[in-house]
Design a protein around this motif. Structure first.
Motif, PDB file in Angstrom:
ATOM      1  N   UNK A  70       0.836  -1.205   0.000  1.00 41.37           N
ATOM      2  CA  UNK A  70       0.000   0.000   0.000  1.00 41.37           C
ATOM      3  C   UNK A  70       0.866   1.248   0.000  1.00 41.37           C
ATOM      4  N   UNK A  71       1.956   1.220   0.793  1.00 40.85           N
ATOM      5  CA  UNK A  71       2.845   2.390   0.830  1.00 40.85           C
ATOM      6  C   UNK A  71       3.457   2.622  -0.546  1.00 40.85           C
ATOM      7  N   UNK A  72       3.894   1.534  -1.204  1.00 42.68           N
ATOM      8  CA  UNK A  72       4.494   1.668  -2.535  1.00 42.68           C
ATOM      9  C   UNK A  72       3.480   2.168  -3.552  1.00 42.68           C
ATOM     10  N   UNK A  73       2.240   1.643  -3.462  1.00 43.12           N
ATOM     11  CA  UNK A  73       1.226   2.014  -4.445  1.00 43.12           C
ATOM     12  C   UNK A  73       0.834   3.474  -4.322  1.00 43.12           C
ATOM     13  N   UNK A  74       0.780   3.959  -3.073  1.00 48.89           N
ATOM     14  CA  UNK A  74       0.297   5.325  -2.917  1.00 48.89           C
ATOM     15  C   UNK A  74       1.429   6.334  -2.917  1.00 48.89           C
ATOM     16  N   UNK A  75       2.660   5.881  -3.149  1.00 47.70           N
ATOM     17  CA  UNK A  75       3.772   6.829  -3.251  1.00 47.70           C
ATOM     18  C   UNK A  75       3.707   7.518  -4.605  1.00 47.70           C
ATOM     19  N   UNK A  76       3.882   8.822  -4.601  1.00 48.04           N
ATOM     20  CA  UNK A  76       3.830   9.556  -5.851  1.00 48.04           C
ATOM     21  C   UNK A  76       5.124   9.357  -6.615  1.00 48.04           C
ATOM     22  N   UNK A  77       5.015   9.058  -7.893  1.00 49.91           N
ATOM     23  CA  UNK A  77       6.209   8.876  -8.718  1.00 49.91           C
ATOM     24  C   UNK A  77       6.862  10.234  -8.956  1.00 49.91           C
TER      25      UNK A  77
END
Lengths: 167, 106
Positions: free
Chosen positions: A158-165
């Protein structure tokens, strides 16, 4: 538990469960889901499963629903505009669900064992947290560890998915 | 008196409602909620089976309740990941309708 209370809570669960599907506004759906889960928790308590009833309220009616409402608020979703309903698709979906339901009901009616009434307990289930915990740590220790890893993976995911690129 | 069949039929109706929601609705958030309804229907029949099978010690069969515990844990993790995917998708496409998300690659 008297049959009257059973039917009250069963109807509450089913009617608000149907309201989840029927409502057009996502917020109304989420609130109906809370009421449906509370009725389900009452049904769990009627089955002398106090621990399951309590974690149903804590985890579902508490944590999961707050998550749903938070996401609905974050995305600022409005009620779907009155778009043309695809009646063929809707009738197909409801029809398949109805066929499934009829199948389930006939299977349940077929078996003699489903007509038994609640058997009496000779011991109190008031300390079922202890019993479930003992079973969980003795017989189901490996699945418990695997679920722990799963929750860790979900957290990192979840942390990786919601991190902004960074662009 | 309430029989085992009554609990199982309530569970079956709840599962059918959730299934109809997944099939009919087009909003991803509602689809996730309907998935939760289906998982909870399974939990209800598990707890009913646990209560109606009293062991020699006069207690319900707790194996089913341990299984319900695992189901609730996995469902909570699934909701968290599903909603994170939904937010990431909304950031790119500004929609939560499955009608607009019909291709794997864009």
């Amino acid at each position: 538990m008297s049959p009257f209370l059973f039917w009250i809570f069963a109807l509450m669960t089913l009617i608000f469960g149907a309201a989840v599907v029927v409502n057009r506004n996502p917020v109304a759906s989420a609130l109906s889901l809370v009421v449906s889960f509370l009725g389900l928790a009452a049904l769990f308590v009627s089955l002398d499963a106090y621990f399951v009833g309590i974690i149903q309220v804590l985890v579902y009616a508490g944590a999961v629903m707050v998550l749903f409402l938070f996401i609905i608020m974050l995305l600022n979703l409005q009620a779907e505009e009155r778009q043309r309903i695809n009646w063929l698709a809707a009738a197909g979906g409801v029809g398949v669900a109805l066929i499934l339901l009829i199948q389930v009901v006939f299977t349940i009616r077929h078996f003699e064992a489903t007509r038994q009434t609640l058997p009496a307990l000779s011991a109190s289930t008031i300390d079922d947290v202890r019993n479930i915990g003992a079973l969980l740590f003795r017989n189901y220790n490996l699945p418990l560890q695997i679920v722990g890893v799963l929750v860790l993976v979900a957290t990192i995911g979840v942390v990786l998915l919601s991190k902004r690129e960074p662009r | 008196m309430i029989t085992l069949g009554d609990y199982l039929i309530v569970s079956g109706i709840l599962f059918a409602i959730g299934f109809a929601g997944v099939m009919v609705r087009r909003n991803l958030i509602i689809i996730l909620m309907s998935l939760e309804l289906m998982l909870n229907a399974a939990n209800l029949s598990l707890v009913a089976f646990s209560r109606f099978r009293v062991g020699p010690d006069g207690l319900p069969n707790y194996n089913a309740q341990v299984f319900v515990f695992f189901v609730i844990t996995v469902a909570a993790a699934e909701v968290a990941v599903g909603l994170a995917i939904l937010v990431a998708l909304f950031r790119i496409r500004q929609t939560t309708s499955v009608r607009d998300i019909s291709s794997l690659k864009f």
